[in-house]
Write a protein that holds these residues in place. Structure first.
Motif, PDB file in Angstrom:
ATOM      1  N   GLN A  63       0.827  -1.204   0.000  1.00  0.00           N
ATOM      2  CA  GLN A  63       0.000   0.000   0.000  1.00  0.00           C
ATOM      3  C   GLN A  63       0.861   1.254   0.000  1.00  0.00           C
ATOM      4  O   GLN A  63       0.560   2.250  -0.680  1.00  0.00           O
ATOM      5  CB  GLN A  63      -0.909   0.006   1.231  1.00  0.00           C
ATOM      6  N   ILE A  64       1.944   1.219   0.759  1.00  0.00           N
ATOM      7  CA  ILE A  64       2.838   2.378   0.840  1.00  0.00           C
ATOM      8  C   ILE A  64       3.425   2.710  -0.527  1.00  0.00           C
ATOM      9  O   ILE A  64       3.562   3.887  -0.892  1.00  0.00           O
ATOM     10  CB  ILE A  64       3.939   2.124   1.885  1.00  0.00           C
ATOM     11  N   VAL A  65       3.757   1.693  -1.301  1.00  0.00           N
ATOM     12  CA  VAL A  65       4.274   1.941  -2.653  1.00  0.00           C
ATOM     13  C   VAL A  65       3.240   2.724  -3.457  1.00  0.00           C
ATOM     14  O   VAL A  65       3.561   3.683  -4.171  1.00  0.00           O
ATOM     15  CB  VAL A  65       4.608   0.610  -3.357  1.00  0.00           C
ATOM     16  N   GLY A  66       1.983   2.347  -3.304  1.00  0.00           N
ATOM     17  CA  GLY A  66       0.912   3.038  -4.020  1.00  0.00           C
ATOM     18  C   GLY A  66       0.703   4.465  -3.556  1.00  0.00           C
ATOM     19  O   GLY A  66       0.205   5.306  -4.317  1.00  0.00           O
ATOM     20  N   ASP A  67       1.100   4.766  -2.323  1.00  0.00           N
ATOM     21  CA  ASP A  67       0.963   6.132  -1.810  1.00  0.00           C
ATOM     22  C   ASP A  67       1.953   7.109  -2.445  1.00  0.00           C
ATOM     23  O   ASP A  67       1.754   8.327  -2.377  1.00  0.00           O
ATOM     24  CB  ASP A  67       1.188   6.142  -0.285  1.00  0.00           C
ATOM     25  N   LYS A  68       3.021   6.577  -3.014  1.00  0.00           N
ATOM     26  CA  LYS A  68       4.084   7.392  -3.615  1.00  0.00           C
ATOM     27  C   LYS A  68       4.560   8.483  -2.638  1.00  0.00           C
ATOM     28  O   LYS A  68       4.524   9.684  -2.948  1.00  0.00           O
ATOM     29  CB  LYS A  68       3.605   8.024  -4.929  1.00  0.00           C
ATOM     30  N   PRO A  69       5.004   8.086  -1.456  1.00  0.00           N
ATOM     31  CA  PRO A  69       5.413   9.082  -0.454  1.00  0.00           C
ATOM     32  C   PRO A  69       6.762   9.699  -0.777  1.00  0.00           C
ATOM     33  O   PRO A  69       7.531   9.184  -1.600  1.00  0.00           O
ATOM     34  CB  PRO A  69       5.507   8.243   0.826  1.00  0.00           C
ATOM     35  N   ASP A  70       7.042  10.799  -0.119  1.00  0.00           N
ATOM     36  CA  ASP A  70       8.362  11.422  -0.222  1.00  0.00           C
ATOM     37  C   ASP A  70       9.359  10.737   0.706  1.00  0.00           C
ATOM     38  O   ASP A  70      10.567  10.838   0.511  1.00  0.00           O
ATOM     39  CB  ASP A  70       8.271  12.909   0.155  1.00  0.00           C
ATOM     40  N   MET A  71       8.846  10.031   1.719  1.00  0.00           N
ATOM     41  CA  MET A  71       9.697   9.322   2.655  1.00  0.00           C
ATOM     42  C   MET A  71       8.900   8.191   3.286  1.00  0.00           C
ATOM     43  O   MET A  71       7.696   8.304   3.510  1.00  0.00           O
ATOM     44  CB  MET A  71      10.219  10.267   3.761  1.00  0.00           C
ATOM     45  N   ILE A  72       9.616   7.089   3.579  1.00  0.00           N
ATOM     46  CA  ILE A  72       9.020   5.958   4.291  1.00  0.00           C
ATOM     47  C   ILE A  72       9.690   5.857   5.655  1.00  0.00           C
ATOM     48  O   ILE A  72      10.917   5.968   5.768  1.00  0.00           O
ATOM     49  CB  ILE A  72       9.216   4.638   3.523  1.00  0.00           C
ATOM     50  N   VAL A  73       8.890   5.648   6.690  1.00  0.00           N
ATOM     51  CA  VAL A  73       9.421   5.418   8.037  1.00  0.00           C
ATOM     52  C   VAL A  73       8.870   4.081   8.519  1.00  0.00           C
ATOM     53  O   VAL A  73       7.656   3.873   8.535  1.00  0.00           O
ATOM     54  CB  VAL A  73       9.022   6.542   9.014  1.00  0.00           C
ATOM     55  N   ALA A  74       9.780   3.171   8.891  1.00  0.00           N
ATOM     56  CA  ALA A  74       9.380   1.848   9.357  1.00  0.00           C
ATOM     57  C   ALA A  74       9.752   1.697  10.824  1.00  0.00           C
ATOM     58  O   ALA A  74      10.927   1.833  11.190  1.00  0.00           O
ATOM     59  CB  ALA A  74      10.056   0.764   8.530  1.00  0.00           C
ATOM     60  N   ILE A  75       8.749   1.423  11.662  1.00  0.00           N
ATOM     61  CA  ILE A  75       8.956   1.295  13.103  1.00  0.00           C
ATOM     62  C   ILE A  75       8.902  -0.182  13.474  1.00  0.00           C
ATOM     63  O   ILE A  75       7.852  -0.806  13.397  1.00  0.00           O
ATOM     64  CB  ILE A  75       7.895   2.086  13.896  1.00  0.00           C
ATOM     65  N   ALA A  76      10.053  -0.736  13.852  1.00  0.00           N
ATOM     66  CA  ALA A  76      10.274  -2.129  14.254  1.00  0.00           C
ATOM     67  C   ALA A  76      10.731  -2.968  13.057  1.00  0.00           C
ATOM     68  O   ALA A  76      10.453  -2.648  11.892  1.00  0.00           O
ATOM     69  CB  ALA A  76       9.062  -2.749  14.938  1.00  0.00           C
ATOM     70  N   THR A  77      11.424  -4.047  13.362  1.00  0.00           N
ATOM     71  CA  THR A  77      12.110  -4.849  12.345  1.00  0.00           C
ATOM     72  C   THR A  77      11.191  -5.469  11.296  1.00  0.00           C
ATOM     73  O   THR A  77      11.480  -5.364  10.095  1.00  0.00           O
ATOM     74  CB  THR A  77      12.964  -5.937  13.026  1.00  0.00           C
ATOM     75  N   PRO A  78      10.088  -6.141  11.658  1.00  0.00           N
ATOM     76  CA  PRO A  78       9.275  -6.787  10.617  1.00  0.00           C
ATOM     77  C   PRO A  78       8.769  -5.814   9.552  1.00  0.00           C
ATOM     78  O   PRO A  78       8.779  -6.132   8.356  1.00  0.00           O
ATOM     79  CB  PRO A  78       8.110  -7.400  11.406  1.00  0.00           C
ATOM     80  N   THR A  79       8.337  -4.622   9.984  1.00  0.00           N
ATOM     81  CA  THR A  79       7.829  -3.654   9.013  1.00  0.00           C
ATOM     82  C   THR A  79       8.959  -3.118   8.132  1.00  0.00           C
ATOM     83  O   THR A  79       8.771  -2.902   6.938  1.00  0.00           O
ATOM     84  CB  THR A  79       7.136  -2.480   9.724  1.00  0.00           C
ATOM     85  N   ALA A  80      10.128  -2.917   8.738  1.00  0.00           N
ATOM     86  CA  ALA A  80      11.267  -2.418   7.960  1.00  0.00           C
ATOM     87  C   ALA A  80      11.676  -3.432   6.900  1.00  0.00           C
ATOM     88  O   ALA A  80      11.947  -3.078   5.743  1.00  0.00           O
ATOM     89  CB  ALA A  80      12.434  -2.113   8.893  1.00  0.00           C
ATOM     90  N   GLN A  81      11.712  -4.710   7.269  1.00  0.00           N
ATOM     91  CA  GLN A  81      12.091  -5.743   6.304  1.00  0.00           C
ATOM     92  C   GLN A  81      11.087  -5.820   5.157  1.00  0.00           C
ATOM     93  O   GLN A  81      11.478  -5.977   3.995  1.00  0.00           O
ATOM     94  CB  GLN A  81      12.193  -7.096   7.003  1.00  0.00           C
ATOM     95  N   ALA A  82       9.813  -5.695   5.483  1.00  0.00           N
ATOM     96  CA  ALA A  82       8.789  -5.753   4.437  1.00  0.00           C
ATOM     97  C   ALA A  82       8.927  -4.582   3.475  1.00  0.00           C
ATOM     98  O   ALA A  82       8.798  -4.742   2.253  1.00  0.00           O
ATOM     99  CB  ALA A  82       7.402  -5.768   5.067  1.00  0.00           C
ATOM    100  N   CYS A  83       9.205  -3.402   4.015  1.00  0.00           N
ATOM    101  CA  CYS A  83       9.355  -2.219   3.157  1.00  0.00           C
ATOM    102  C   CYS A  83      10.610  -2.327   2.295  1.00  0.00           C
ATOM    103  O   CYS A  83      10.593  -1.947   1.110  1.00  0.00           O
ATOM    104  CB  CYS A  83       9.407  -0.955   4.010  1.00  0.00           C
ATOM    105  N   VAL A  84      11.695  -2.850   2.855  1.00  0.00           N
ATOM    106  CA  VAL A  84      12.942  -2.988   2.095  1.00  0.00           C
ATOM    107  C   VAL A  84      12.733  -3.895   0.883  1.00  0.00           C
ATOM    108  O   VAL A  84      13.273  -3.645  -0.202  1.00  0.00           O
ATOM    109  CB  VAL A  84      14.065  -3.531   3.002  1.00  0.00           C
ATOM    110  N   LYS A  85      11.947  -4.944   1.052  1.00  0.00           N
ATOM    111  CA  LYS A  85      11.703  -5.869  -0.066  1.00  0.00           C
ATOM    112  C   LYS A  85      11.013  -5.177  -1.230  1.00  0.00           C
ATOM    113  O   LYS A  85      11.174  -5.588  -2.389  1.00  0.00           O
ATOM    114  CB  LYS A  85      10.879  -7.063   0.414  1.00  0.00           C
TER     115      LYS A  85
END
Length: 308
Positions: A63-85
């Motif tokens: 969903q975040i990819v679809g938002d086309k944000p200027d910045m992504i912030v990931a709080i905690a390891t599982p969310t960060a890993q998912a965003c990195v992929k």
């Protein structure tokens, strides 16, 4: 994608992915937002919370990819890993900066390959600390500590990293770790019950799954008179005896300061991963009494924060 500038008249769109609701991670987000607000940054936030559900974590990343944000912030390891992929899957994300925060081991999690020169679009703030300091804190209460129970999610990279560092520290101090793992918050009560009578005390590391169910652990420890210690200082007010750890609100502010630098034009690739150095010693005398423990006056005087 063009990175927004603080001086720009338009709003910076920041997408936030948080793994689960609990006081520490909530404080990170609050500190982050306050830092940007006080820094004069006009922000439109798109905030998502997976509530500890791994399948939802990956849905949010998409969903975040679809938002086309200027910045992504990931709080905690599982969310960060998912965003990195998503950076590997979606070439259009290249150039979109990402900050991780409240991450115990960014290297083991595969978020960066080097602390000093992260490279790419990703950097952030780690909450890693020497595990021996936690054990030394517990031994101030129980100098003869022999068996320490530990509950953690075996699927959380940050928790696996913590245990890899905790085991040798315990061995050096002659402390046997009795480990029990969970896969979700529903498993936490049974894990805590399984330790009762088999350990001198229980320790909860900065594990998002277990911390989200801290109230359950507190109830088990009170009923069984098993002392409970934590790495997450926000969990002390929920009923643990003591913690040595970070102020997660300040952790969020530190992450926010990095965000402002990026929005002003700095590149994540050139920004070293940051670590929060200042630790705070929290004690909760009333919680200790409910677990059959009286905190020596000398230890109370050592505390940075005394909960009531």
């Amino acid at each position: 994608m063009c990175v927004a500038s603080v001086a720009h008249a338009g709003k910076a769109v920041i997408a936030v992915s948080q793994f689960v609701e609990h006081p520490a991670l909530d404080a990170v987000l609050e500190g982050f937002k306050d830092e940007l607000k006080e820094g004069g940054v006009d922000v439109e936030y798109k905030i998502y919370n997976a509530h500890g559900n791994m399948s939802v974590v990956y849905q949010i990343a998409t969903q975040i990819v679809g938002d086309k944000p200027d910045m992504i912030v990931a709080i905690a390891t599982p969310t960060a890993q998912a965003c990195v992929k998503q950076y590997d899957k979606v070439p259009a994300l290249a150039g979109t900066p990402m900050l991780f925060t409240a991450i115990t081991d960014p290297l083991a999690a595969g978020l960066v390959s080097n602390y000093e020169k992260p490279g790419g679009d990703i950097t952030g703030v780690s909450n890693q600390m020497p595990m021996g300091e936690h054990l030394d804190m517990i031994r101030k209460f129980f100098p003869q500590l022999k068996k320490l129970g530990v509950i953690y999610n075996g699927g959380e990279v940050n928790s696996i990293s913590s245990l890899k560092r905790l085991r040798p520290a315990a061995a050096e101090r002659g402390v046997e770790l009795v480990e029990t793992t969970v896969t979700n918050s529903a498993d936490v009560q049974q894990a805590a019950v399984s330790l009762v009578g088999n350990v001198d005390a229980i320790f909860i590391p900065t594990d998002n799954t277990v911390v989200s169910a801290m109230d359950v652990v507190v109830k088990v420890c009170r009923r069984s008179q098993t002392p409970l210690f934590v790495a997450d200082t926000d969990s002390v007010s929920r009923g643990a005896i003591a913690a040595l750890g970070f102020d997660y609100y300040l952790h969020g502010r530190q992450t926010g300061a990095m965000a402002i630098r990026i929005l002003n034009g700095e590149k994540p690739a050139d920004m070293p991963v940051e670590f929060q150095k200042k630790l705070a010693f929290h004690v909760f005398p009333t919680a200790a009494e409910k677990m059959g423990v009286t905190i020596p006056e000398a230890l109370i005087k050592e505390a940075d924060i005394i909960h009531k």
